[in-house]
Scaffold this motif. Structure first.
Motif, PDB file in Angstrom:
ATOM      1  N   ALA A   1       1.829   6.319  -7.303  1.00  0.00           N
ATOM      2  CA  ALA A   1       0.842   7.202  -7.932  1.00  0.00           C
ATOM      3  C   ALA A   1       1.468   8.531  -8.344  1.00  0.00           C
ATOM      4  CB  ALA A   1      -0.320   7.437  -6.975  1.00  0.00           C
ATOM      5  N   GLN A   2       2.579   8.890  -7.698  1.00  0.00           N
ATOM      6  CA  GLN A   2       3.267  10.133  -8.044  1.00  0.00           C
ATOM      7  C   GLN A   2       4.238   9.944  -9.213  1.00  0.00           C
ATOM      8  OE1 GLN A   2       2.054  12.659  -6.217  1.00  0.00           O
ATOM      9  NE2 GLN A   2       0.888  11.055  -5.149  1.00  0.00           N
TER      10      GLN A   2
ATOM     11  N   GLY B   1       0.934  -7.184 -18.744  1.00  0.00           N
ATOM     12  CA  GLY B   1      -0.341  -7.602 -18.181  1.00  0.00           C
ATOM     13  C   GLY B   1      -0.351  -7.788 -16.682  1.00  0.00           C
ATOM     14  N   LEU B   2       0.766  -7.500 -16.015  1.00  0.00           N
ATOM     15  CA  LEU B   2       0.820  -7.609 -14.558  1.00  0.00           C
ATOM     16  C   LEU B   2       0.517  -6.255 -13.931  1.00  0.00           C
ATOM     17  CD1 LEU B   2       4.073  -9.740 -14.023  1.00  0.00           C
ATOM     18  CD2 LEU B   2       1.710 -10.535 -13.854  1.00  0.00           C
ATOM     19  N   SER B   3      -0.316  -6.260 -12.913  1.00  0.00           N
ATOM     20  CA  SER B   3      -0.581  -5.025 -12.181  1.00  0.00           C
ATOM     21  C   SER B   3       0.597  -4.727 -11.259  1.00  0.00           C
ATOM     22  CB  SER B   3      -1.861  -5.164 -11.356  1.00  0.00           C
ATOM     23  OG  SER B   3      -1.667  -6.108 -10.306  1.00  0.00           O
ATOM     24  N   LEU B   4       0.585  -3.553 -10.659  1.00  0.00           N
ATOM     25  CA  LEU B   4       1.656  -3.193  -9.725  1.00  0.00           C
ATOM     26  C   LEU B   4       1.687  -4.166  -8.548  1.00  0.00           C
ATOM     27  CD1 LEU B   4       3.878  -1.144  -8.974  1.00  0.00           C
ATOM     28  CD2 LEU B   4       2.128   0.145  -7.727  1.00  0.00           C
TER      29      LEU B   4
ATOM     30  N   GLN C   1      12.537   0.880 -11.087  1.00  0.00           N
ATOM     31  CA  GLN C   1      12.844   2.300 -10.894  1.00  0.00           C
ATOM     32  C   GLN C   1      12.052   2.879  -9.729  1.00  0.00           C
ATOM     33  OE1 GLN C   1      11.802   3.572 -14.861  1.00  0.00           O
ATOM     34  NE2 GLN C   1      13.939   3.608 -15.546  1.00  0.00           N
ATOM     35  N   LEU C   2      10.824   2.403  -9.577  1.00  0.00           N
ATOM     36  CA  LEU C   2       9.988   2.874  -8.475  1.00  0.00           C
ATOM     37  C   LEU C   2      10.611   2.519  -7.129  1.00  0.00           C
ATOM     38  CD1 LEU C   2       7.294   4.166  -7.606  1.00  0.00           C
ATOM     39  CD2 LEU C   2       6.265   1.886  -7.726  1.00  0.00           C
TER      40      LEU C   2
ATOM     41  N   GLU D   1       0.821  -1.210   0.000  1.00  0.00           N
ATOM     42  CA  GLU D   1       0.000   0.000   0.000  1.00  0.00           C
ATOM     43  C   GLU D   1       0.858   1.263   0.000  1.00  0.00           C
ATOM     44  OE1 GLU D   1      -2.338  -3.405   1.226  1.00  0.00           O
ATOM     45  OE2 GLU D   1      -0.413  -2.602   1.936  1.00  0.00           O
ATOM     46  N   GLN D   2       1.996   1.215   0.693  1.00  0.00           N
ATOM     47  CA  GLN D   2       2.886   2.376   0.708  1.00  0.00           C
ATOM     48  C   GLN D   2       3.563   2.565  -0.644  1.00  0.00           C
ATOM     49  OE1 GLN D   2       4.959   0.698   4.106  1.00  0.00           O
ATOM     50  NE2 GLN D   2       4.412   2.479   5.349  1.00  0.00           N
ATOM     51  N   VAL D   3       3.964   1.454  -1.263  1.00  0.00           N
ATOM     52  CA  VAL D   3       4.562   1.529  -2.601  1.00  0.00           C
ATOM     53  C   VAL D   3       3.533   2.038  -3.606  1.00  0.00           C
ATOM     54  CG1 VAL D   3       5.592   0.182  -4.469  1.00  0.00           C
ATOM     55  CG2 VAL D   3       6.230  -0.292  -2.099  1.00  0.00           C
ATOM     56  N   GLU D   4       2.301   1.593  -3.451  1.00  0.00           N
ATOM     57  CA  GLU D   4       1.235   2.013  -4.363  1.00  0.00           C
ATOM     58  C   GLU D   4       0.997   3.519  -4.266  1.00  0.00           C
ATOM     59  OE1 GLU D   4      -3.183   0.344  -5.532  1.00  0.00           O
ATOM     60  OE2 GLU D   4      -2.673   0.535  -3.400  1.00  0.00           O
TER      61      GLU D   4
END
Length: 247
Positions: free
Chosen positions: A67-68, A111-114, A76-77, A60-63
């Motif tokens: 978003a930014q 096709g993979l979500s975060l 990279q994220l 949830e914190q990575v998500e």
């Protein structure tokens, strides 16, 4: 070369034995006889007080952070997160090079979500084992294509008869363990072969135990690969690295 710290010696020694096998309790020794005294000394030392604790973000914190930065890869994220997070003196960000290596491998999978990438990247996979990495990539590819993820790996017919066969058994056990781990983090219908994986894991663990019990093959001599270790009167045992360091 430097001596292994006492805390790390305790960690290594604590891994002796295989829970659930015929060898639940293990023994710890050293390669060189002169180092036994140092091993015993380390095991007798009390545990150090913990001064810092390692942390790693929840999904949830990575998500929220992602978003930014909507146009960067997952690898990279993670790098950006590590560079921008701030922790007080009681905590540190855990090393995650292995996560980034898996993330880089999975970039080709569309096709993979975060959240999917996050879960696959934390699967218990030995990144130094090409076969294990291949199976993880195959699992992720099947999942991304919305196909039932299959193990697609045969069972060996007998216990290991060489070092390479023993390593192969270890890899196979790791692959089925990885499948079972993933099945607990994704929908059950996407990983429908849990019972098969559990049976394979049990059978491979049994073969590993048999292999260790019956091991009689002779490993390749290091002398043959390194003539410098050979003396006129035959092989001379290497001196203790710990005692050499102390000098």
């Amino acid at each position: 070369m430097v001596p292994v710290p006492a805390s790390q010696v305790k960690q290594i020694a604590g891994r002796a034995g295989r829970r659930g096998s015929r060898y639940p309790d293990g023994l710890t020794t050293t390669l060189h006889h002169d180092d036994l005294e140092y091993l015993i000394e380390c095991l007798k030392k009390p545990f150090d007080d913990v001064k810092k604790v390692g942390l790693f973000p929840f999904f949830e914190q990575v998500e929220l952070f992602g978003a930014q930065l909507p146009n960067v890869t997952f690898s990279q994220l993670l790098m950006e997160f590590g560079e921008n997070c701030r922790l007080d003196g009681s905590f540190f960000l855990c090393q995650h090079q292995h996560v980034k290596k898996i993330a880089n491998m999975l970039e080709k999978v569309q096709g993979l979500s975060l959240e999917d990438r996050f879960n696959f990247c934390f699967a218990p996979c030995n990144i130094r084992d090409p076969k294990a990495m291949y199976h993880l990539l195959r699992f992720a590819s099947s999942y991304a294509q919305e196909l039932p993820v299959n193990i697609a790996m045969g069972m060996p017919k007998c216990s290991a008869r060489s070092d390479s066969e023993l390593l192969d058994l270890e890899t196979r056990h790791q692959v089925v363990s990885m499948y079972l781990w993933l099945s607990n983090h994704f929908e059950e219908e996407r990983f429908p072969y849990i019972k098969k994986a559990e049976t394979m894991a049990t059978d491979i663990a049994h073969l590993l135990g048999e292999s260790l019990l019956k091991a009689s093959w002779k490993p390749e001599s290091r002398n043959a690969r390194n003539p410098k270790l050979q003396q006129e009167d035959g092989y001379q045992r290497p001196r203790s690295l710990v005692k050499l360091q102390e000098k």
